[in-house]
Design a protein around this motif. Structure first.
Motif, PDB file in Angstrom:
ATOM      1  N   LEU A  31      54.573  26.649 -56.467  1.00 34.77           N
ATOM      2  CA  LEU A  31      55.042  25.606 -55.580  1.00 34.77           C
ATOM      3  C   LEU A  31      55.201  24.681 -57.194  1.00 34.77           C
ATOM      4  N   THR A  32      56.697  23.833 -56.183  1.00 33.07           N
ATOM      5  CA  THR A  32      57.331  23.033 -57.623  1.00 33.07           C
ATOM      6  C   THR A  32      57.583  22.128 -56.681  1.00 33.07           C
ATOM      7  N   ILE A  33      57.707  20.606 -56.549  1.00 31.15           N
ATOM      8  CA  ILE A  33      57.878  19.112 -56.243  1.00 31.15           C
ATOM      9  C   ILE A  33      58.608  18.960 -56.998  1.00 31.15           C
ATOM     10  N   PHE A  34      60.209  18.449 -56.574  1.00 34.58           N
ATOM     11  CA  PHE A  34      60.766  17.181 -57.057  1.00 34.58           C
ATOM     12  C   PHE A  34      61.072  16.016 -56.799  1.00 34.58           C
ATOM     13  N   PHE A  42      55.322  17.533 -60.394  1.00 33.75           N
ATOM     14  CA  PHE A  42      53.886  18.828 -59.434  1.00 33.75           C
ATOM     15  C   PHE A  42      54.807  20.025 -59.467  1.00 33.75           C
ATOM     16  N   GLU A  43      53.517  21.040 -59.890  1.00 32.53           N
ATOM     17  CA  GLU A  43      54.148  22.830 -60.230  1.00 32.53           C
ATOM     18  C   GLU A  43      52.900  23.383 -60.181  1.00 32.53           C
ATOM     19  N   GLY A  53      49.897  14.387 -52.940  1.00 30.86           N
ATOM     20  CA  GLY A  53      51.067  13.022 -53.557  1.00 30.86           C
ATOM     21  C   GLY A  53      50.925  12.775 -54.452  1.00 30.86           C
ATOM     22  N   GLU A  54      49.788  13.469 -55.238  1.00 31.28           N
ATOM     23  CA  GLU A  54      49.663  12.551 -56.784  1.00 31.28           C
ATOM     24  C   GLU A  54      49.586  13.513 -57.985  1.00 31.28           C
ATOM     25  N   TYR A  55      50.552  13.222 -59.097  1.00 29.55           N
ATOM     26  CA  TYR A  55      50.901  13.387 -60.107  1.00 29.55           C
ATOM     27  C   TYR A  55      49.878  13.256 -61.579  1.00 29.55           C
ATOM     28  N   ASN A  56      49.316  14.052 -61.890  1.00 35.47           N
ATOM     29  CA  ASN A  56      48.498  13.602 -63.508  1.00 35.47           C
ATOM     30  C   ASN A  56      47.515  12.133 -63.073  1.00 35.47           C
ATOM     31  N   PRO A  61      54.791   7.493 -55.109  1.00 34.70           N
ATOM     32  CA  PRO A  61      55.327   6.311 -54.408  1.00 34.70           C
ATOM     33  C   PRO A  61      55.497   7.217 -53.182  1.00 34.70           C
ATOM     34  N   ASP A  62      55.928   6.411 -51.926  1.00 38.23           N
ATOM     35  CA  ASP A  62      56.392   6.787 -50.694  1.00 38.23           C
ATOM     36  C   ASP A  62      57.991   7.520 -51.336  1.00 38.23           C
TER      37      ASP A  62
END
Length: 90
Positions: A31-34, A42-43, A53-56, A61-62
């Motif tokens: 799964l990759t999110i851009f 996120f990957e 909905g988090e990254y590191n 943000p919405d």
């Protein structure tokens, strides 16, 4: 899958807090999110329906994001947009 999720509302109410992709568990995948600029936020390999909905450890943000699920030719890949909306915070 017959249903492609296109939104999450990770506000802690227990409803739609995580990106749930039907049929993904137990299937080899990435799964990759851009974000809207095409940057990977996120990957993960072998996604387990646990992204909210988090990254590191930072809350993203919405807004509108895009995701791709690579099933390595076992199933058709999924590409879709995803809206993160936490407006129901209490």
């Amino acid at each position: 899958p017959s249903f492609i999720p296109q939104g999450i509302s990770p506000n802690g109410d227990g409803k739609n807090d995580k990106l749930i992709i039907p049929g993904i568990l137990g299937t080899k995948n990435t799964l990759t999110i851009f974000n809207r600029w095409g940057e990977v936020v996120f990957e993960t390999k072998d996604y387990k329906n646990n992204w909210g909905g988090e990254y590191n450890s930072t809350i993203l943000p919405d807004g509108v994001y895009y995701y791709n699920v690579d099933f390595y030719e076992v199933k058709p890949n999924i590409s879709a947009f995803l809206i993160i909306n936490r407006l129901n915070l209490k």
